[in-house]
Design an enzyme around this catalytic site. Structure first.
Site, PDB file in Angstrom:
ATOM      1  N   GLU A 205       0.808  -1.221   0.000  1.00 19.39           N
ATOM      2  CA  GLU A 205       0.000   0.000   0.000  1.00 19.39           C
ATOM      3  C   GLU A 205       0.841   1.271   0.000  1.00 19.39           C
ATOM      4  O   GLU A 205       0.433   2.305  -0.514  1.00 19.39           O
ATOM      5  CB  GLU A 205      -0.967   0.008   1.187  1.00 19.39           C
ATOM      6  CG  GLU A 205      -2.118  -0.983   1.044  1.00 19.39           C
ATOM      7  CD  GLU A 205      -1.782  -2.383   1.526  1.00 19.39           C
ATOM      8  OE1 GLU A 205      -0.603  -2.656   1.812  1.00 19.39           O
ATOM      9  OE2 GLU A 205      -2.709  -3.215   1.616  1.00 19.39           O
TER      10      GLU A 205
ATOM     11  N   PHE B 209     -11.583  -8.021  13.185  1.00 12.75           N
ATOM     12  CA  PHE B 209     -10.463  -8.434  12.330  1.00 12.75           C
ATOM     13  C   PHE B 209     -10.146  -7.318  11.324  1.00 12.75           C
ATOM     14  O   PHE B 209     -11.029  -6.778  10.681  1.00 12.75           O
ATOM     15  CB  PHE B 209     -10.827  -9.725  11.587  1.00 12.75           C
ATOM     16  CG  PHE B 209      -9.759 -10.169  10.626  1.00 12.75           C
ATOM     17  CD1 PHE B 209      -8.495 -10.524  11.087  1.00 12.75           C
ATOM     18  CD2 PHE B 209      -9.998 -10.174   9.257  1.00 12.75           C
ATOM     19  CE1 PHE B 209      -7.497 -10.906  10.203  1.00 12.75           C
ATOM     20  CE2 PHE B 209      -9.000 -10.558   8.369  1.00 12.75           C
ATOM     21  CZ  PHE B 209      -7.756 -10.919   8.844  1.00 12.75           C
ATOM     22  N   GLN B 210      -8.883  -7.003  11.220  1.00 11.69           N
ATOM     23  CA  GLN B 210      -8.384  -5.932  10.344  1.00 11.69           C
ATOM     24  C   GLN B 210      -9.034  -4.584  10.634  1.00 11.69           C
ATOM     25  O   GLN B 210      -9.222  -3.766   9.744  1.00 11.69           O
ATOM     26  CB  GLN B 210      -8.543  -6.309   8.864  1.00 11.69           C
ATOM     27  CG  GLN B 210      -7.638  -7.482   8.477  1.00 11.69           C
ATOM     28  CD  GLN B 210      -7.418  -7.616   6.990  1.00 11.69           C
ATOM     29  OE1 GLN B 210      -8.289  -7.317   6.194  1.00 11.69           O
ATOM     30  NE2 GLN B 210      -6.228  -8.075   6.592  1.00 11.69           N
TER      31      GLN B 210
ATOM     32  N   LYS C 259     -17.688  -1.092   5.568  1.00 10.85           N
ATOM     33  CA  LYS C 259     -18.147  -2.019   4.539  1.00 10.85           C
ATOM     34  C   LYS C 259     -19.674  -1.977   4.349  1.00 10.85           C
ATOM     35  O   LYS C 259     -20.157  -2.062   3.217  1.00 10.85           O
ATOM     36  CB  LYS C 259     -17.711  -3.438   4.907  1.00 10.85           C
ATOM     37  CG  LYS C 259     -17.823  -4.406   3.737  1.00 10.85           C
ATOM     38  CD  LYS C 259     -17.138  -5.733   4.062  1.00 10.85           C
ATOM     39  CE  LYS C 259     -17.265  -6.687   2.879  1.00 10.85           C
ATOM     40  NZ  LYS C 259     -16.624  -7.984   3.158  1.00 10.85           N
TER      41      LYS C 259
ATOM     42  N   MET D 139      24.386   8.564   2.618  1.00  9.15           N
ATOM     43  CA  MET D 139      24.279   9.782   3.433  1.00  9.15           C
ATOM     44  C   MET D 139      24.490   9.457   4.904  1.00  9.15           C
ATOM     45  O   MET D 139      25.083  10.241   5.642  1.00  9.15           O
ATOM     46  CB  MET D 139      22.922  10.452   3.197  1.00  9.15           C
ATOM     47  CG  MET D 139      22.847  11.881   3.696  1.00  9.15           C
ATOM     48  SD  MET D 139      24.082  12.953   2.945  1.00  9.15           S
ATOM     49  CE  MET D 139      23.182  13.645   1.563  1.00  9.15           C
TER      50      MET D 139
END
Lengths: 586, 183
Positions: free
Chosen positions: A52, A114-115, A164, A482
């Protein structure tokens, strides 16, 4: 257009009505209804990423290179948290993107489902604004508002969290024409009195300097045109931040190069000695100012910014103008043309003579080698061989990024995509995916480091899937360069964990992704391999093996002023150049 | 959490001792979920001080709430706070009530005092002097309701200490400007 549809269908319809053609995303349980709606249409193209974070950076690259809004669709929980780095990156660099996240059904919110995660809570400080949709009838308004908020005023990322059940619920869709945000009306026109004061200051300046930033690019192509006109008319020198490169053509004589920590000698000295500073769409970041109490000590400062909180944040402005860069520049130009007083030609001549002396130091010079490829040389050759083509450059973060900013010269805005504010390693590869989506026929090159690029390497798979012929040009010095440079300068050369151990064979890695791998180890071969890379119509990983110990100069040591910058050839004991106070800076 | 000098940068600035000022800000916001979290998150995220904060819906039909924030900082930080607040999308207006002449500030406190005999009588006498009302009483305790400037409430609480102070609940400052104009 008013029509009853499901929340998921509304999302697709609203995106189409907002002119969205591409959306970067990754499916998951809480966005399945939207993915189902995506499946049943063919106007909106979805680009499946591999992580993502990559989706958000791709949307950023898409937006920065095209001026359109970048769009992302991810699921709840880990989908949303993985997007957070990209959100902050877009926030810091003021990039307009809209990110749609799925959420667990409304009745499960707060139940540790969940999630589930508190997406609006987590992203509140990472976005310009965010929404949790609690009723399907609010959904069309919220989406249209989100697009308005993302691109108006100082641009930034907006998150819309959609549970949802809302995606399944039915409601009336409302088109964007009937939607107006209740209160958010950023000011575009600058205060004319203030602009008059600014132009007066400019007219009487003896050592003026334009200092421009990403705001010029965000304001639109018109702003760059106006800026060029004003700089030409006034005859003043101009420098820019990392974010603003390309707004003014680097080939022009009045251009001093980038300023700041790794800016040119002439830009930083001019900044230090100027008497009138015209800051346009830049925000006096610490990478620009260095030590604040010694920053441009003799100057009157004019600051143009659309965000009132940028003015007087780090540096006190003598004339602060709140407004859109293009609008303010237009007024400035008109006033400049109609005014009676012309600038002191003699003083300006002296100022330029002084600047030419600084320029003659050739602060970007480096000792080239016949045996090993110097990273600066690699960028110079890449520039020479691609400058006449339709080229877009993205970068990762580190030494290679600074060398790219120094040695790749941009003549047009929106050609340079780099993570400036947040400094996100792993930005360049997915950003290149986004740029290539927006410009399928152009040459898109990610100038990378071997450490950074491994953070989002999996997006090569995305490039392969969508036939995006991006070129990953890795300056491979086998170090987080760096970090190594700072350890050399500040920590007695104890290279704690900055060596890129166990590197993959990048050529084979490219082949594993069904892309093309190339390697170059000798300066003599470089041109040939770069030309070959340009010719290939597939994604390429170019492993450019460079000098391992090269440092990036010039450099203003942290905690120091512009006139205390170090040159590569100075031969000073660098440890002595950084004070105890400076060591605690980032 | 106040910063040593009038800057928000982490680079060293001149160590000038800038005067820290107290300010009371009135913030008009959309009454929507998360708006208070945005305001508070802004203060904690950027290291500003909150001395007092009150919030309540003030105009039901327009879904408007008013947040009153008392804060301290150098003038540069105060200016930043105002601009940062204005930058939040659901914020309509930010008014510095202290700037336009001293604003009227009031607070409400509920003070529970427990005691017998003389201290009980003394508590009641002091409450009367402060125009506090008794809103609950038992044979060994009082709950006083007191409104006024924060300093007045501070003073009352100090006086109750030796007389058997149990606990105090305060609303925080609520403020409004003088004169006929609204914000």
């Amino acid at each position: 257009m008013n029509k009853e549809m499901t929340g998921a269908e509304m999302v697709i319809q609203a995106l189409l009505d907002q002119g969205v053609e591409h959306i970067f995303g990754y499916p998951g349980g809480a966005v399945l209804p939207i993915y189902d709606a995506l499946f049943q249409q063919d106007k909106l193209q979805h680009i499946l990423v591999r992580h993502e974070q990559g989706a958000v950076h791709a949307a950023e690259g898409y937006s920065r290179s095209s001026g359109k809004i970048g769009c992302v669709l991810v699921t709840s929980g880990p989908g949303a948290t993985n997007a957070v780095t990209g959100l902050v990156d877009a926030l810091m660099d003021s990039i307009p993107i809209v990110v749609i996240t799925g959420q667990v059904p409304t009745h499960l919110i707060g139940n540790d489902a969940f999630q589930e995660c508190d997406t609006v809570g987590i992203t509140r400080p990472c976005t310009k604004h965010n929404y949790l949709v609690k009723d399907v009838k609010d959904l069309p308004r919220i989406i249209h508002e989100a697009f308005y908020v993302a691109q108006n005023g100082r641009p930034g990322p907006v998150v819309i969290d959609i549970p949802k059940d809302i995606q399944f619920n039915k409601g009336m869709y409302v088109g964007p024409k009937n939607i107006q945000h209740k209160t958010y009306r950023p000011k575009l026109k600058g205060d004319l009195e203030k602009i008059k004061q600014a132009v007066e200051l400019m007219r009487h300046a003896k050592k003026p300097l334009f200092y421009t930033g990403g705001g010029v690019i965000n304001s639109g192509s018109e702003a760059s045109v106006l800026l060029r006109e004003l700089v030409k008319l006034s005859g003043f020198p101009i420098t820019s931040t990392l974010m603003g490169l390309g707004a003014y053509p680097a080939a022009d004589k009045q251009w001093l190069g980038m300023l700041g920590m790794h800016g040119t000698w002439e830009a930083n000295w001019a900044m230090h000695d100027c008497d009138v500073m015209i800051c346009i769409g830049a925000r006096f970041d610490d990478r620009i100012t260095g030590r604040l109490d010694a920053f441009a000590p003799h100057s009157k400062k004019i600051h143009v910014d659309i965000d009132p909180s940028s003015i007087n944040k780090n540096v006190k402005a003598d004339v602060g103008i709140i407004g859109d860069v293009a609008h303010v520049l237009e007024d400035m130009l008109r006033l400049w043309r109609t005014g009676a007083v012309t600038p002191d030609k003699k003083a300006l001549g002296d100022w330029w003579a002084q600047i030419e002396k600084w320029r003659a130091r050739k602060s970007l010079a480096f000792k080239n080698s016949k045996e090993v490829i110097k990273p600066q040389y690699a960028i110079q050759r890449l520039y020479e061989l691609t400058k006449d083509m339709d080229t877009y450059i993205t970068t990762e973060v580190g030494q290679h990024q600074m060398w790219a900013a120094q040695h790749y010269h941009f003549q047009e805005p929106r050609r340079w995509m780099t993570s400036g504010g947040l400094g996100t390693m792993g930005y360049g590869l997915p950003a290149a995916v986004g740029v290539q989506m927006a410009h399928p026929k152009s040459l898109v090159i990610d100038i990378a480091g071997e450490a950074s690029v491994q953070m989002t390497m999996q997006e090569m798979s995305t490039a392969a899937q969508y036939d995006l012929p991006i070129k990953i040009f890795i300056l491979n010095n086998e170090y987080m360069g760096m970090v190594r440079q700072w350890q050399e300068l500040l920590h007695g050369g104890r290279y704690s964990h900055s060596y890129s151990e166990a590197l993959p064979d990048f050529v084979k890695l490219a082949e594993a992704y069904r892309c093309v791998g190339m390697r170059c180890e000798k300066p003599g071969d470089l041109d040939g391999v770069i030309k070959e890379m340009i010719k290939v119509k597939k994604p390429v990983i170019f492993d450019c093996v460079v000098d391992k110990m090269e440092n990036c100069f010039p450099m203003i040591p942290s905690g120091r002023a512009h006139n205390e910058m170090l040159l590569g050839d100075a031969g000073v004991a660098i440890e002595d150049a950084i004070t105890e106070e400076g060591k605690v800076m980032v | 959490m106040s910063k040593p000098s009038g800057t928000t940068s982490h680079y060293p600035a001149q160590q000038t001792v800038e005067q820290v000022v107290h300010r009371t800000l009135s913030v008009l916001v959309d009454n929507e979920p998360g708006v208070l979290a945005r305001v508070i998150g802004l203060f904690s995220g950027r290291g500003y001080n909150i001395d007092s904060l009150t919030v309540s819906e003030t105009e039901h039909e327009k879904h408007l709430s008013r947040i009153t924030i008392a804060t301290t900082g150098t003038p540069m930080v105060i200016e930043q706070i105002k601009h940062q607040l204005e930058r939040l999308v659901p914020v309509h207006r930010v008014v510095d009530l202290t700037e336009s002449g001293k604003a009227m500030e009031r607070e409400l406190a509920l003070v529970k005092v427990r005691g017998k005999d003389n201290s009980r009588v003394e508590a009641l006498r002091l409450a009367d002097a402060f125009r506090a009302r008794v809103i609950d009483a038992t044979t060994e305790s009082f709950v006083f309701e007191l409104t006024g400037k924060p300093e007045k409430i501070d003073q009352f609480v100090v006086l109750m200490q030796p007389l058997g102070l149990v606990e105090v609940s305060r609303t925080g400052i609520c403020a409004i400007s003088r004169g006929p104009e609204g914000m």
